[in-house]
Design a protein around this motif. Structure first.
Motif, PDB file in Angstrom:
ATOM      1  N   ASN A   3      -4.131 -10.299   7.272  1.00 61.82           N
ATOM      2  CA  ASN A   3      -4.061  -9.158   6.367  1.00 61.82           C
ATOM      3  C   ASN A   3      -5.396  -8.985   5.650  1.00 61.82           C
ATOM      4  O   ASN A   3      -5.697  -9.723   4.726  1.00 61.82           O
ATOM      5  CB  ASN A   3      -2.940  -9.341   5.350  1.00 61.82           C
ATOM      6  CG  ASN A   3      -1.582  -9.350   6.005  1.00 61.82           C
ATOM      7  OD1 ASN A   3      -1.465  -9.292   7.212  1.00 61.82           O
ATOM      8  ND2 ASN A   3      -0.551  -9.416   5.206  1.00 61.82           N
ATOM      9  N   VAL A   4      -6.159  -8.016   6.090  1.00 63.27           N
ATOM     10  CA  VAL A   4      -7.493  -7.790   5.552  1.00 63.27           C
ATOM     11  C   VAL A   4      -7.596  -6.362   5.029  1.00 63.27           C
ATOM     12  O   VAL A   4      -7.155  -5.420   5.683  1.00 63.27           O
ATOM     13  CB  VAL A   4      -8.559  -8.048   6.643  1.00 63.27           C
ATOM     14  CG1 VAL A   4      -9.944  -7.679   6.170  1.00 63.27           C
ATOM     15  CG2 VAL A   4      -8.517  -9.508   7.078  1.00 63.27           C
ATOM     16  N   TRP A   5      -8.162  -6.234   3.840  1.00 62.15           N
ATOM     17  CA  TRP A   5      -8.393  -4.917   3.247  1.00 62.15           C
ATOM     18  C   TRP A   5      -9.498  -4.204   4.023  1.00 62.15           C
ATOM     19  O   TRP A   5     -10.560  -4.767   4.253  1.00 62.15           O
ATOM     20  CB  TRP A   5      -8.820  -5.065   1.787  1.00 62.15           C
ATOM     21  CG  TRP A   5      -7.737  -5.456   0.844  1.00 62.15           C
ATOM     22  CD1 TRP A   5      -7.088  -6.656   0.783  1.00 62.15           C
ATOM     23  CD2 TRP A   5      -7.188  -4.659  -0.198  1.00 62.15           C
ATOM     24  NE1 TRP A   5      -6.170  -6.659  -0.226  1.00 62.15           N
ATOM     25  CE2 TRP A   5      -6.210  -5.437  -0.847  1.00 62.15           C
ATOM     26  CE3 TRP A   5      -7.434  -3.366  -0.646  1.00 62.15           C
ATOM     27  CZ2 TRP A   5      -5.475  -4.957  -1.928  1.00 62.15           C
ATOM     28  CZ3 TRP A   5      -6.696  -2.887  -1.726  1.00 62.15           C
ATOM     29  CH2 TRP A   5      -5.737  -3.677  -2.344  1.00 62.15           C
ATOM     30  N   THR A   6      -9.265  -2.957   4.387  1.00 58.47           N
ATOM     31  CA  THR A   6     -10.287  -2.159   5.058  1.00 58.47           C
ATOM     32  C   THR A   6     -11.134  -1.444   4.006  1.00 58.47           C
ATOM     33  O   THR A   6     -10.768  -1.396   2.814  1.00 58.47           O
ATOM     34  CB  THR A   6      -9.650  -1.102   5.981  1.00 58.47           C
ATOM     35  OG1 THR A   6      -8.914  -0.177   5.159  1.00 58.47           O
ATOM     36  CG2 THR A   6      -8.736  -1.746   7.020  1.00 58.47           C
ATOM     37  N   ASP A   7     -12.229  -0.864   4.452  1.00 57.59           N
ATOM     38  CA  ASP A   7     -13.044  -0.064   3.537  1.00 57.59           C
ATOM     39  C   ASP A   7     -12.223   1.095   2.969  1.00 57.59           C
ATOM     40  O   ASP A   7     -12.358   1.453   1.801  1.00 57.59           O
ATOM     41  CB  ASP A   7     -14.286   0.476   4.255  1.00 57.59           C
ATOM     42  CG  ASP A   7     -15.301  -0.612   4.563  1.00 57.59           C
ATOM     43  OD1 ASP A   7     -15.270  -1.676   3.917  1.00 57.59           O
ATOM     44  OD2 ASP A   7     -16.142  -0.393   5.466  1.00 57.59           O
ATOM     45  N   ALA A   8     -11.357   1.677   3.802  1.00 57.46           N
ATOM     46  CA  ALA A   8     -10.512   2.791   3.343  1.00 57.46           C
ATOM     47  C   ALA A   8      -9.531   2.321   2.271  1.00 57.46           C
ATOM     48  O   ALA A   8      -9.304   3.044   1.283  1.00 57.46           O
ATOM     49  CB  ALA A   8      -9.763   3.400   4.525  1.00 57.46           C
ATOM     50  N   ALA A  34      -0.882  -0.499  -9.206  1.00 56.61           N
ATOM     51  CA  ALA A  34      -2.080   0.207  -8.749  1.00 56.61           C
ATOM     52  C   ALA A  34      -2.127   0.285  -7.223  1.00 56.61           C
ATOM     53  O   ALA A  34      -2.551   1.299  -6.661  1.00 56.61           O
ATOM     54  CB  ALA A  34      -3.331  -0.481  -9.291  1.00 56.61           C
ATOM     55  N   VAL A  35      -1.695  -0.765  -6.548  1.00 52.52           N
ATOM     56  CA  VAL A  35      -1.668  -0.770  -5.080  1.00 52.52           C
ATOM     57  C   VAL A  35      -0.687   0.278  -4.571  1.00 52.52           C
ATOM     58  O   VAL A  35      -0.985   1.032  -3.643  1.00 52.52           O
ATOM     59  CB  VAL A  35      -1.323  -2.185  -4.545  1.00 52.52           C
ATOM     60  CG1 VAL A  35      -0.955  -2.157  -3.074  1.00 52.52           C
ATOM     61  CG2 VAL A  35      -2.483  -3.138  -4.782  1.00 52.52           C
ATOM     62  N   ILE A  36       0.477   0.340  -5.203  1.00 55.87           N
ATOM     63  CA  ILE A  36       1.488   1.334  -4.811  1.00 55.87           C
ATOM     64  C   ILE A  36       0.954   2.745  -5.041  1.00 55.87           C
ATOM     65  O   ILE A  36       1.072   3.622  -4.184  1.00 55.87           O
ATOM     66  CB  ILE A  36       2.808   1.101  -5.572  1.00 55.87           C
ATOM     67  CG1 ILE A  36       3.463  -0.191  -5.077  1.00 55.87           C
ATOM     68  CG2 ILE A  36       3.757   2.291  -5.424  1.00 55.87           C
ATOM     69  CD1 ILE A  36       4.595  -0.692  -5.956  1.00 55.87           C
ATOM     70  N   GLY A  42       1.477  -3.466   2.355  1.00 51.21           N
ATOM     71  CA  GLY A  42       1.357  -4.724   3.068  1.00 51.21           C
ATOM     72  C   GLY A  42       0.173  -5.592   2.683  1.00 51.21           C
ATOM     73  O   GLY A  42      -0.102  -6.588   3.350  1.00 51.21           O
ATOM     74  N   LEU A  43      -0.548  -5.232   1.632  1.00 53.76           N
ATOM     75  CA  LEU A  43      -1.699  -6.019   1.199  1.00 53.76           C
ATOM     76  C   LEU A  43      -1.504  -6.498  -0.230  1.00 53.76           C
ATOM     77  O   LEU A  43      -0.963  -5.774  -1.062  1.00 53.76           O
ATOM     78  CB  LEU A  43      -2.995  -5.203   1.290  1.00 53.76           C
ATOM     79  CG  LEU A  43      -3.447  -4.823   2.699  1.00 53.76           C
ATOM     80  CD1 LEU A  43      -4.630  -3.869   2.631  1.00 53.76           C
ATOM     81  CD2 LEU A  43      -3.791  -6.054   3.516  1.00 53.76           C
ATOM     82  N   THR A  44      -1.981  -7.700  -0.499  1.00 51.15           N
ATOM     83  CA  THR A  44      -1.874  -8.286  -1.827  1.00 51.15           C
ATOM     84  C   THR A  44      -3.262  -8.600  -2.371  1.00 51.15           C
ATOM     85  O   THR A  44      -4.260  -8.509  -1.653  1.00 51.15           O
ATOM     86  CB  THR A  44      -1.072  -9.604  -1.766  1.00 51.15           C
ATOM     87  OG1 THR A  44      -1.829 -10.557  -1.011  1.00 51.15           O
ATOM     88  CG2 THR A  44       0.290  -9.405  -1.141  1.00 51.15           C
ATOM     89  N   PHE A  45      -3.301  -9.010  -3.628  1.00 51.21           N
ATOM     90  CA  PHE A  45      -4.578  -9.433  -4.209  1.00 51.21           C
ATOM     91  C   PHE A  45      -5.126 -10.629  -3.448  1.00 51.21           C
ATOM     92  O   PHE A  45      -6.316 -10.708  -3.177  1.00 51.21           O
ATOM     93  CB  PHE A  45      -4.411  -9.778  -5.700  1.00 51.21           C
ATOM     94  CG  PHE A  45      -5.716 -10.076  -6.374  1.00 51.21           C
ATOM     95  CD1 PHE A  45      -6.486  -9.044  -6.896  1.00 51.21           C
ATOM     96  CD2 PHE A  45      -6.195 -11.371  -6.485  1.00 51.21           C
ATOM     97  CE1 PHE A  45      -7.706  -9.299  -7.510  1.00 51.21           C
ATOM     98  CE2 PHE A  45      -7.407 -11.642  -7.092  1.00 51.21           C
ATOM     99  CZ  PHE A  45      -8.164 -10.595  -7.607  1.00 51.21           C
TER     100      PHE A  45
END
Length: 178
Positions: free
Chosen positions: A22-27, A124-126, A132-135
């Motif tokens: 699970n990796v955060w993308t630039d988007a 804020a994520v919502i 599907g991503l966490t801190f």
């Protein structure tokens, strides 16, 4: 006969979850920064540029930052890390008002509690529409970005405090899997 030890005592972890894929993308990053309140921007930038755990970042004092490096002792492992501060992180730190001896503060200028931060982060994520991503996934994202920038597994482990095996697992499941 009687045994001297209880086999059920200290059985260890029964469940091992891996979020290494699970990796955060630039988007994702842009969407979060566009919709999140300003007091949540620095936590994200710090996590992406240091690869540190939430708890360590929430306790990070301004005295750990000398203008060029962040030095800290990780709470979970006791590992001491020294992280060079890249230009985007330096800019974010240098423009942040020092309202507390602790770097990361809530909207009232007070240091976060772990639960308070988690609730605010989740909201804020919502709001940003990220699913599907966490801190904590920012930690794996930092590892992946370091690899993309050309850092070796040993260099990544030195900066983030991961073991070489953990760095390899993160890279194998995401970065190298591409």
């Amino acid at each position: 006969g009687l045994i001297t030890v209880n086999p059920c005592e200290k059985a260890g972890r029964l469940y091992h979850a891996s979020r290494s894929e699970n990796v955060w993308t630039d988007a994702d990053e842009k969407a979060f920064l566009a919709s999140a309140p300003p007091h949540l921007h620095l936590p994200m930038i710090l996590a992406l540029w240091t690869g540190q755990r939430q708890g360590d970042l929430l306790r990070l004092p301004w005295s750990a930052y000398d203008g060029e490096r962040i030095r800290l002792k990780q709470g979970k492992t006791g590992v001491r890390v020294e992280i060079p501060v890249g230009a985007p992180l330096k800019a974010a730190l240098d423009r942040t008002a020092r309202k507390s001896p602790i770097m990361l503060v809530n909207s009232a200028g007070k240091p976060w509690t772990s639960d308070g931060f988690s609730v605010s982060w989740r909201k804020a994520v919502i709001k940003a529409g990220i699913v599907g991503l966490t801190f904590h996934d920012l930690r794996g994202t930092a590892v992946t970005r370091l690899a993309l920038a050309g850092a070796t597994e040993a260099e990544i482990a030195t900066l983030t405090g991961h073991t070489l095996r953990d760095v390899r697992a993160i890279l194998d499941s995401h970065y190298l899997a591409r």
